[in-house]
Scaffold this motif. Structure first.
Motif, PDB file in Angstrom:
ATOM      1  N   PRO A   1       0.802  -1.226   0.000  1.00  0.00           N
ATOM      2  CA  PRO A   1       0.000   0.000   0.000  1.00  0.00           C
ATOM      3  C   PRO A   1       0.832   1.272   0.000  1.00  0.00           C
ATOM      4  O   PRO A   1       0.494   2.216  -0.725  1.00  0.00           O
ATOM      5  CB  PRO A   1      -0.822  -0.094   1.279  1.00  0.00           C
ATOM      6  CG  PRO A   1      -0.507  -1.374   1.914  1.00  0.00           C
ATOM      7  CD  PRO A   1       0.456  -2.134   1.088  1.00  0.00           C
ATOM      8  N   TYR A   2       1.915   1.293   0.804  1.00  0.00           N
ATOM      9  CA  TYR A   2       2.643   2.565   0.874  1.00  0.00           C
ATOM     10  C   TYR A   2       3.254   2.940  -0.461  1.00  0.00           C
ATOM     11  O   TYR A   2       3.368   4.117  -0.808  1.00  0.00           O
ATOM     12  CB  TYR A   2       3.695   2.526   1.992  1.00  0.00           C
ATOM     13  CG  TYR A   2       4.862   1.603   1.741  1.00  0.00           C
ATOM     14  CD1 TYR A   2       5.962   2.042   1.005  1.00  0.00           C
ATOM     15  CD2 TYR A   2       4.862   0.289   2.230  1.00  0.00           C
ATOM     16  CE1 TYR A   2       7.029   1.197   0.770  1.00  0.00           C
ATOM     17  CE2 TYR A   2       5.928  -0.548   1.993  1.00  0.00           C
ATOM     18  CZ  TYR A   2       7.011  -0.096   1.261  1.00  0.00           C
ATOM     19  OH  TYR A   2       8.068  -0.924   1.010  1.00  0.00           O
ATOM     20  N   LEU A   3       3.609   1.914  -1.258  1.00  0.00           N
ATOM     21  CA  LEU A   3       4.185   2.192  -2.570  1.00  0.00           C
ATOM     22  C   LEU A   3       3.126   2.772  -3.507  1.00  0.00           C
ATOM     23  O   LEU A   3       3.376   3.739  -4.236  1.00  0.00           O
ATOM     24  CB  LEU A   3       4.748   0.892  -3.156  1.00  0.00           C
ATOM     25  CG  LEU A   3       6.013   1.056  -3.993  1.00  0.00           C
ATOM     26  CD1 LEU A   3       7.131   1.598  -3.124  1.00  0.00           C
ATOM     27  CD2 LEU A   3       6.409  -0.285  -4.613  1.00  0.00           C
TER      28      LEU A   3
ATOM     29  N   GLY B   1       3.253   6.526  -5.022  1.00  0.00           N
ATOM     30  CA  GLY B   1       3.196   6.759  -6.465  1.00  0.00           C
ATOM     31  C   GLY B   1       2.073   7.703  -6.835  1.00  0.00           C
ATOM     32  O   GLY B   1       2.265   8.671  -7.582  1.00  0.00           O
ATOM     33  N   LEU B   2       0.882   7.451  -6.269  1.00  0.00           N
ATOM     34  CA  LEU B   2      -0.265   8.313  -6.565  1.00  0.00           C
ATOM     35  C   LEU B   2      -0.011   9.740  -6.107  1.00  0.00           C
ATOM     36  O   LEU B   2      -0.379  10.712  -6.786  1.00  0.00           O
ATOM     37  CB  LEU B   2      -1.511   7.770  -5.871  1.00  0.00           C
ATOM     38  CG  LEU B   2      -2.117   6.482  -6.444  1.00  0.00           C
ATOM     39  CD1 LEU B   2      -3.215   5.965  -5.532  1.00  0.00           C
ATOM     40  CD2 LEU B   2      -2.655   6.731  -7.851  1.00  0.00           C
TER      41      LEU B   2
ATOM     42  N   VAL C   1      -2.547  13.286   1.607  1.00  0.00           N
ATOM     43  CA  VAL C   1      -3.748  12.980   2.387  1.00  0.00           C
ATOM     44  C   VAL C   1      -4.870  12.507   1.471  1.00  0.00           C
ATOM     45  O   VAL C   1      -5.555  11.513   1.746  1.00  0.00           O
ATOM     46  CB  VAL C   1      -4.191  14.218   3.208  1.00  0.00           C
ATOM     47  CG1 VAL C   1      -5.498  13.938   3.931  1.00  0.00           C
ATOM     48  CG2 VAL C   1      -3.110  14.597   4.202  1.00  0.00           C
ATOM     49  N   LEU C   2      -5.038  13.218   0.340  1.00  0.00           N
ATOM     50  CA  LEU C   2      -6.125  12.841  -0.571  1.00  0.00           C
ATOM     51  C   LEU C   2      -5.926  11.425  -1.107  1.00  0.00           C
ATOM     52  O   LEU C   2      -6.873  10.629  -1.182  1.00  0.00           O
ATOM     53  CB  LEU C   2      -6.197  13.845  -1.728  1.00  0.00           C
ATOM     54  CG  LEU C   2      -7.381  13.640  -2.677  1.00  0.00           C
ATOM     55  CD1 LEU C   2      -8.677  13.964  -1.957  1.00  0.00           C
ATOM     56  CD2 LEU C   2      -7.240  14.490  -3.931  1.00  0.00           C
ATOM     57  N   MET C   3      -4.696  11.086  -1.473  1.00  0.00           N
ATOM     58  CA  MET C   3      -4.447   9.769  -2.061  1.00  0.00           C
ATOM     59  C   MET C   3      -4.583   8.660  -1.009  1.00  0.00           C
ATOM     60  O   MET C   3      -5.078   7.586  -1.302  1.00  0.00           O
ATOM     61  CB  MET C   3      -3.062   9.729  -2.704  1.00  0.00           C
ATOM     62  CG  MET C   3      -2.982  10.581  -3.953  1.00  0.00           C
ATOM     63  SD  MET C   3      -4.257  10.112  -5.151  1.00  0.00           S
ATOM     64  CE  MET C   3      -4.877  11.706  -5.655  1.00  0.00           C
ATOM     65  N   THR C   4      -4.167   8.947   0.239  1.00  0.00           N
ATOM     66  CA  THR C   4      -4.373   7.964   1.311  1.00  0.00           C
ATOM     67  C   THR C   4      -5.866   7.718   1.505  1.00  0.00           C
ATOM     68  O   THR C   4      -6.322   6.578   1.649  1.00  0.00           O
ATOM     69  CB  THR C   4      -3.760   8.482   2.634  1.00  0.00           C
ATOM     70  OG1 THR C   4      -2.438   8.932   2.367  1.00  0.00           O
ATOM     71  CG2 THR C   4      -3.727   7.393   3.678  1.00  0.00           C
ATOM     72  N   LEU C   5      -6.616   8.810   1.458  1.00  0.00           N
ATOM     73  CA  LEU C   5      -8.072   8.719   1.607  1.00  0.00           C
ATOM     74  C   LEU C   5      -8.674   7.895   0.467  1.00  0.00           C
ATOM     75  O   LEU C   5      -9.456   6.964   0.689  1.00  0.00           O
ATOM     76  CB  LEU C   5      -8.633  10.147   1.608  1.00  0.00           C
ATOM     77  CG  LEU C   5     -10.079  10.334   2.037  1.00  0.00           C
ATOM     78  CD1 LEU C   5     -10.217   9.993   3.502  1.00  0.00           C
ATOM     79  CD2 LEU C   5     -10.505  11.778   1.805  1.00  0.00           C
ATOM     80  N   LEU C   6      -8.288   8.240  -0.755  1.00  0.00           N
ATOM     81  CA  LEU C   6      -8.836   7.531  -1.915  1.00  0.00           C
ATOM     82  C   LEU C   6      -8.464   6.056  -1.867  1.00  0.00           C
ATOM     83  O   LEU C   6      -9.291   5.177  -2.114  1.00  0.00           O
ATOM     84  CB  LEU C   6      -8.294   8.146  -3.212  1.00  0.00           C
ATOM     85  CG  LEU C   6      -9.038   9.360  -3.739  1.00  0.00           C
ATOM     86  CD1 LEU C   6      -8.473   9.781  -5.084  1.00  0.00           C
ATOM     87  CD2 LEU C   6     -10.518   9.053  -3.866  1.00  0.00           C
TER      88      LEU C   6
END
Ligand SMILES: [Cu+2]
Ligand SMILES: [Cu+2]
Lengths: 258, 556
Positions: free
Chosen positions: A23-25, A29-30, A77-82
Motif C-alpha cells: 500500500p505505501y508504494l 506513487g499516486l 492525504v487525498l491519495m491515502t483517503l482515496l
C-alpha cells in the motif's frame, strides 16, 4: 464483538496491497502523480497578476513556497483517503464484517510521529514567513513621501516636497516611496494588485506603507475595505513612470495643479 | 401552529406600536430599539414562554403536546428543541441561499445587472450573516440538542427552559434582520466595522440588534451545554469515555461562553454610539476604530471553531460507525479539541495584518495561527487511522463524512496562505479569502451537518431516508461545490476584491462559469429537501439501530 489485533503496514506481501504492490508504494506513487498534476495546473493558470514592485517578488516567492509545501501534503492525504476508500470499502449486500484496529504501540508511534512532523513543518513555515515579512517591510527610509487621503468614495494624493495635489497616483520607477495613508470618514484600504502590498487607511490616524515600484505602466488602485455604497467603484489610476519623467511631471506648474 | 402565529402577531403589533408611540418622544433609533425589545418579549409570551414559567413557579409538570403541533410552541423537551433548531437552520439556510443566488445573477456578467450598489451590499450582508447564524446553530443547536443528552444518558438538558428561550430568541432576530431590506439596508457585510456602522439608515441598527440577540441566544445555549455535559453524565461515563461528538460540543460550548460576551459588548458599543451618543469609535472625539476590530475578531475567530469543532465531532463520531472499528487516536483527538479551544483565543489579530495594527504584532499572531494546524492535523490523523483496515460502508452519511475530509483539507491548507503574513498582504479582502472560508464552513461545517442529519434521521423521525436520493444529493453537492468555489481562489489572486458588485471584464468568463455551475448546488439542496420531506411523511419505518452504532442514543 471481538477485536483482532493484526500488525499492519508491512511491506512485501502485505495483504492490503493491490496486485502484489504494498500500500505505501501505491500511495507514494499516486501522491507523486497528483502533485505533478497540480503543479502543472497552477503554473498554467498563472495565479498572480504581473509583479510591478520589489515587494511583489517577495510575496510571489512566499506564495510559491506555500504551494510547494501544501500541494504535496494535499496530495498525500487525498491519495491515502482515496486508497482507503477503494481498498477497504465493502460491497452492499455483504454480511457485516468488523474492521481491524491498530495495536496500541503502533498507534501511539504513528500519533507521536504525526505530531512531531506537523510541529516541525509549522515552526519552519512561521520562521520563513517572519523572514519574508521583514524583507518586504525593509527599512523606514524612502525617496518620496506621498500623502494619500481617502474618503467616501475617492482618492486624493498630495506630494509635500513638490506641493502638488493629484487625483491619480504617479510613482517613480525604482524609487522607494512612503505612502502616508489616512481617511476622512470610514475605513478604506489601499491595494494595487500588481504591487501586492495592501494597507488600510484609518480615520484619525496616519498609517505608513513603503514599497518600491519596479515596472513602468498603468495600474489600478482598488479600495479593498468595504466602505459603503460606492465601494465597488472606489478606484484610482496609478502611473509608474521612470524617475526622470516623474521629476519633470512634478515640476510642471499646471500639472493637475490647484 | 396557533402558538407560533400568536407569537408572530404579538411581535409585529407590539414592536410597531411601541416604536411609533415612543418615536414622538424619543429619537428614532432609541424608539426602534425599545420597540424591538418589547416585541421580543411579546413574541416569547405569544409562543407560550410565560406558561412555561408559570408551570415552573407552581412546580407543575409541563403539559404534554404530541404530534407535529409541539414543534410550533415553547416546549422544553430537548428532542423537540433539536428539531426546531434543525428546521430553523434549514429555513435560514434556504433564505441566505436565495441571497447567494441573487448575488450570482448579479455577478454573472460585468457591469451592474439589476441591483443597485446599496441593494447589492445589503443582499451580500444578509447572505453572510444568515449563513453565519446557520453555521453557529445547525450542528450544536440541532444535532447537539437532540443527541447529546441521549448520548450521555440524561433525561434532558440542565436548564430546559433556558434551552427553549435560547431557541425562541432566534425567529424575531431573523425577522428583524430581514426587515433591514426595507429600512435602508446595511452596507458593512457581516462585520459591521465602525465608523461605517455608526452612521446611516435604520437597517444598520436592525443588524446590530439582531446580532446582539443571536449572541444572547448563543450564550444561553453554550452555558446549557457546558452545564449538562459537565454535570449530568450517566454514572461511569468519565470524561475520556464520552463520545467524541460530546467532546466537540463541550469544547464549542466553552468557547461560546468565554468569547460571545466580547462581541456582544463591541456591538453594544456601536448601539450606544448610535443611540446614546457615546463616541467609542469616533476618532474625532478620541475614539478608536481599531478597538472594534480587535473585540470583534476576539470573538469571531473563535466563532469559526464554534462552527467547526462540532463538525469535527460529527465526522469523528460517524467514521467509526461506517468503518466498523473504534475511533483511532480517540484520546489525542479529544485533547486536540481542548488545544483548539485554548489556541483559538490567541489568534484573532490574523484578521488585522493589513489593518494598521502595529507590524510587530503580526509575527506572533502568525505563529499561533499556524500552530492550530497541529491539533487540526490530529483530526485528519484520527480519520485516516479509522478508515485504514476498516470495512467501509459507503452509505450517504459516510459519503458526506468523506466529502468533508476532502473539502476541509482544501479549506485548511489554503488557510495557511491567509495566515502567512507575506501572502496575506496580497490576499486579505480578496476572493481567495472568500473561497477559503466557504471551503471550511460550507464544505466543512455544512457537509458535516448533512452527514449528521442523514445519520440521525432514523432516530429523529423513526423513518428511513431514501438512499438513492441521498447519494444524488452528495455527488451533486460535492462536484457542484468544488466546481463553484475552486475558481474563486484564482479570482482572488488575480485581483478580485471581496464585497464588490462588479469586476473587470477579463474575469468575466470565470464569473459566468461560477454562476452557471453554482446551480448544481441549488439542485443538490432541492434534492435534499425533497428527500427529507418525503421520507419523513412516507418513508419506511426505521429499525431501532439501523447503523449498528454503539453510542447510547441508539439504545432502544
Ligand atoms: Cu473605500
Ligand atoms: Cu480567523
Amino acid at each position: 464483538m471481538e477485536q483482532k489485533t493484526t500488525p499492519v503496514l508491512k511491506g512485501g506481501s502485505d495483504p492490503n496491497g493491490i496486485r502484489g504492490l504494498p500500500p505505501y508504494l501505491i500511495i507514494a506513487g499516486l501522491t507523486v502523480l497528483c502533485s505533478i498534476g497540480l503543479f502543472s495546473v497552477v503554473s498554467h493558470v498563472r495565479m498572480m497578476p504581473e509583479a510591478a514592485s520589489y515587494e511583489a517578488t517577495w510575496v510571489d516567492q512566499a506564495f510559491d513556497g506555500l504551494l510547494k509545501l501544501t500541494i504535496p501534503i494535499f496530495s498525500l492525504v487525498l491519495m491515502t483517503l482515496l486508497f482507503s476508500v477503494v481498498r477497504f470499502r465493502t460491497r452492499p449486500g455483504r454480511p457485516h464484517e468488523e474492521g481491524v484496529r491498530f495495536d496500541r504501540s503502533r498507534g501511539e508511534f504513528v500519533e507521536v510521529l504525526w505530531i512531531a512532523i506537523s510541529l516541525v513543518l509549522t515552526v519552519g513555515l512561521a520562521a520563513f514567513g517572519a523572514k519574508e515579512f521583514r524583507l518586504i517591510r525593509g527599512t523606514d527610509q524612502a525617496d518620496v513621501d506621498i500623502q494619500v487621503n481617502s474618503s467616501q468614495w475617492s482618492w486624493e494624493f498630495f506630494y509635500p516636497s513638490y506641493n502638488q495635489y493629484a487625483s491619480s497616483l504617479i510613482l517613480p520607477e525604482g524609487k522607494r516611496v512612503r505612502l502616508l495613508l489616512t481617511s476622512k470618514d470610514v475605513v478604506h484600504s489601499f491595494w494595487v494588485p500588481e504591487f501586492r502590498v495592501k494597507q488600510d487607511a484609518l480615520p484619525g490616524k496616519v498609517v505608513k506603507l513603503l514599497f518600491t515600484p519596479s515596472k513602468t505602466g498603468t495600474y489600478q488602485l482598488l479600495c479593498a475595505e468595504l466602505c459603503g455604497t460606492e465601494h465597488t467603484i472606489m478606484t484610482a489610476r496609478v502611473n509608474v513612470v521612470d524617475a526622470k519623467a516623474f521629476e519633470a511631471t512634478m515640476k510642471e506648474e499646471s500639472w493637475e495643479g490647484r | 401552529m396557533t402558538n407560533l402565529i400568536r407569537g408572530l402577531v404579538s411581535f409585529g403589533v407590539a414592536s410597531l406600536a411601541v416604536a411609533f408611540l415612543l418615536a414622538r418622544a424619543l429619537p428614532r433609533e432609541a424608539a426602534a430599539s425599545l420597540g424591538y425589545l418589547v416585541g421580543l418579549f411579546a413574541f416569547l409570551i405569544g409562543v407560550g414562554g410565560l406558561a412555561a414559567f408559570q408551570h415552573w413557579l407552581k412546580d407543575k409538570e409541563e403539559e404534554q403536546v404530541h404530534g407535529w403541533q409541539r414543534y410550533f410552541r415553547f416546549t422544553t423537551d430537548h428532542k423537540v428543541i433539536g428539531v426546531q433548531y434543525l428546521v430553523t437552520s434549514l429555513v435560514v439556510f434556504v433564505l441566505a441561499g436565495v441571497m447567494a443566488l441573487v448575488i450570482r445573477v448579479e455577478l454573472a456578467k460585468p457591469g451592474l445587472q439589476f441591483l443597485s450598489y446599496d441593494t447589492y451590499n445589503t443582499v451580500m450582508g444578509i447572505h453572510g450573516i444568515g449563513m453565519i447564524v446557520v453555521a453557529l446553530i445547525a450542528i450544536i443547536g440541532g444535532l447537539g440538542n437532540f443527541s447529546v443528552p441521549l448520548m450521555i444518558g440524561t433525561k434532558d438538558m440542565a436548564f430546559p427552559r433556558l434551552n427553549a428561550l435560547s431557541f425562541w430568541i432566534l425567529p424575531p432576530a431573523v425577522l428583524l434582520l430581514l426587515s433591514s431590506l426595507v429600512t435602508g439596508g446595511f452596507d458593512f457585510g457581516w462585520t459591521a466595522y465602525p465608523p461605517l456602522s455608526v452612521r446611516g439608515p435604520l437597517g444598520k441598527l436592525f443588524f446590530v440588534l439582531a446580532f446582539i440577540s443571536v449572541g444572547f441566544s448563543s450564550i444561553f445555549g453554550g452555558v446549557n451545554f457546558v452545564a449538562t455535559i459537565s454535570q449530568l453524565r450517566a454514572k461511569g461515563m468519565s470524561l475520556f469515555k464520552m463520545p467524541i461528538f460530546v467532546w466537540s460540543i463541550l469544547a464549542a460550548g466553552i468557547i461560546i461562553v468565554l468569547a460571545t460576551s466580547v462581541v456582544a459588548s463591541a456591538l453594544l458599543m456601536i448601539l450606544f454610539d448610535r443611540v446614546l451618543g457615546t463616541t467609542f469609535f469616533d476618532p474625532s472625539q478620541g475614539g478608536n476604530v481599531l478597538l472594534y476590530q480587535h473585540l470583534f475578531w476576539f470573538y469571531s475567530h473563535p466563532a469559526v471553531y464554534i462552527m467547526i469543532l462540532p463538525a469535527f465531532g460529527v465526522i469523528l463520531e460517524l467514521l467509526p460507525v461506517y468503518a466498523r472499528k473504534p475511533l483511532f487516536a480517540y484520546r489525542l483527538a479529544a485533547l486536540s479539541f481542548v488545544a483548539i479551544v485554548v489556541l483559538s483565543f490567541v489568534v484573532w489579530a490574523h484578521h488585522l495584518f493589513t489593518s494598521g495594527m502595529w507590524d510587530a504584532l503580526s509575527i506572533p499572531f502568525m505563529v499561533t495561527t499556524e500552530l492550530i494546524s497541529v491539533p487540526t492535523g490530529v483530526v485528519f490523523l484520527s480519520a485516516l487511522g479509522t478508515l485504514w483496515l476498516g470495512k467501509l460502508q459507503l452509505k450517504t452519511p459516510m459519503l458526506f463524512a468523506l466529502g468533508f475530509l476532502v473539502n476541509f483539507l482544501i479549506g485548511g491548507l489554503t488557510g495557511i496562505f491567509n495566515a502567512d503574513v507575506p501572502t496575506d498582504l496580497h490576499l486579505q479582502d480578496t476572493w481567495f479569502v472568500v473561497a477559503h472560508f466557504h471551503f471550511t464552513i460550507m464544505g466543512g461545517a455544512i457537509f458535516a451537518w448533512f452527514a449528521g442529519i442523514y445519520h440521525w434521521f432514523p432516530k429523529i423521525t423513526g423513518k428511513m431516508y431514501n438512499e438513492t436520493l441521498g447519494k444524488i444529493h452528495f455527488w451533486l453537492l460535492l462536484i457542484g461545490f468544488n466546481a463553484t468555489f475552486i475558481p474563486m481562489f484564482w479570482l482572488g489572486t488575480r485581483g478580485m476584491r471581496r464585497r464588490v458588485a462588479d469586476f473587470p471584464p477579463d474575469l468575466a468568463s470565470v464569473q459566468l462559469w461560477i454562476s452557471l455551475v453554482g446551480l448544481m448546488v441549488v439542485l443538490a439542496v432541492a434534492v435534499f429537501l425533497f428527500n427529507m420531506i418525503r421520507s419523513w411523511v412516507k418513508g419506511e419505518s426505521a429499525p431501532s439501530n439501523p447503523w449498528e452504532a454503539r453510542t447510547l442514543e441508539w439504545n432502544p
